[in-house]
Design a protein around this motif. Structure first.
Motif: not given
Length: 386
Positions: A82-83, A85-93, A144-146, A150-157
């Protein structure tokens, strides 16, 4: 009112947004569906205004590789997957974020609606101070997805000045209550009837003809290719030997060797048009297939090879008596045929599936929830939960 809808580049993520989009348009509102690459065209084929947030992207690459191109870890445990995949969708965002924000700035929506794994839309809503709604497609995703996204998107946030991923004003839940995972959901929720949309197509003429033997639909969309092609080549013969007819909803998958004459159809088939003429579904555990089969009250045999939430659908259907789960190590053609015969002979399975179908039919339609969505654009309007 203007509503921007956002989705990841996968059929099972874009197509569930079509019914609510049509309901909004029928009520006189403007909608725009934003998705990467050819999936904007998928929305356009459904008759929706659409715009691409990026060129073609591969979710396999986004999940399988870090931003610097190094391979992502492949954990064996469910939480680790799950983690990942969630990072992967974060990279997509992160990949589509700038264009998504620009689309929102120029089009000026009043509301954003996003499917659960599309995070750029909710970030755009946070930046522009817009309410956003999460539109589910079935079972709730693990938290865990979100968290991983959120961890992956820390720089964007940090660059956007947002402390975390904005929370939705409302979640639309199309899953029948008994099937949904136990435990209270986070935040306000409105239940909504699942209306299948599997793509544009004409209804095959054989759907209207009486069937001479039980008919089984087989679709294995997200299984590993080697497993999928092997089963598509062998399962029809096993079902034929069992005196059953087969519908192969295979997409563009090539099938090696001849097929028995009991195969009624093969190729890309919109399930909502063909399942009313079937008695049972054999599938990979995808949410769209599972939910469409339930709408039509069909028992299901789930072969959960894919490493996402397919095993959870298999488990929940089995727990409720509406289906069976066949573990990957037992998913040989003979085992599939044997379990199909058992399910077809089990009246309790059809009764359980019909009960879930009735539960779905009793939920409010997307059209009935349009006023709930429009009310969210009025500041201070409370959200009523059912």
């Amino acid at each position: 009112m203007r509503i921007l809808l956002t989705a990841a580049p996968m059929y099972g993520h874009v197509l569930p947004l079509v019914p609510i989009s049509r309901a909004l348009r029928s009520a006189g509102h403007e909608v725009l569906l934003a998705a990467p690459g050819e999936f904007a065209e998928v929305a356009a084929e459904a008759g929706l205004p659409a715009v691409a947030t990026a060129g073609p992207v591969s979710m396999g690459d986004l999940i399988g590789f870090e931003r610097d191109g190094t391979p992502a870890d492949r954990p064996a445990d469910p939480a680790g997957r799950v983690h990942r995949s969630g990072r992967g969708f974060g990279r997509l965002a992160a990949h589509v974020l700038d264009r998504t924000i620009r689309i929102a700035e120029r089009w000026r929506p009043d509301l954003v609606v996003s499917e659960p794994t599309e995070y750029a839309g909710r970030l755009a809503a946070g930046v522009l101070d817009l309410p956003w709604v999460e539109h589910g497609w079935g079972l709730r995703l693990p938290d865990g997805y979100a968290r991983a996204a959120e961890q992956e998107l820390a720089p964007e946030l940090a660059a956007l000045g947002l402390p975390d991923l904005p929370a939705p004003r409302l979640r639309l839940d199309p899953c029948p209550p008994r099937l949904q995972l136990p435990g209270p959901p986070a935040g306000p929720v409105r239940r909504m009837r699942y209306l299948p949309y599997n793509g544009p197509a004409r209804v095959p003429s054989w759907v209207r003809l009486p069937r001479e033997r039980p008919r089984v639909c087989v679709t294995l969309g997200s299984m590993p290719p080697a497993v999928r092609s092997g089963l598509l080549a062998t399962v029809p013969a096993a079902l034929h030997a069992a005196g059953l007819e087969t519908v192969l909803a295979t997409g563009s998958d090539p099938i090696d060797g001849p097929l028995p004459d009991s195969v009624r159809a093969v190729g890309w088939l919109p399930l909502d048009t063909v399942l009313p003429a079937c008695d049972l579904v054999v599938h990979h555990g995808g949410p769209g297939t599972a939910m469409t089969a339930l709408v039509h009250g069909l028992p299901q045999l789930v072969l959960p090879f894919h490493l996402s939430d397919t095993a959870t659908y298999a488990q929940r259907l089995a727990e409720l008596g509406a289906g069976r789960r066949l573990p990957p190590e037992r998913a040989e053609a003979a085992d599939v045929a044997y379990t199909v015969r058992e399910l077809l002979a089990d009246p309790a399975a059809r009764t359980a599936a019909a009960g879930l179908a009735a539960e779905i039919a009793a939920l409010p339609t997307p059209a009935e929830l349009v006023p709930v969505l429009t009310a969210l654009t009025r500041k201070g309007t409370p959200v009523c939960v059912n």
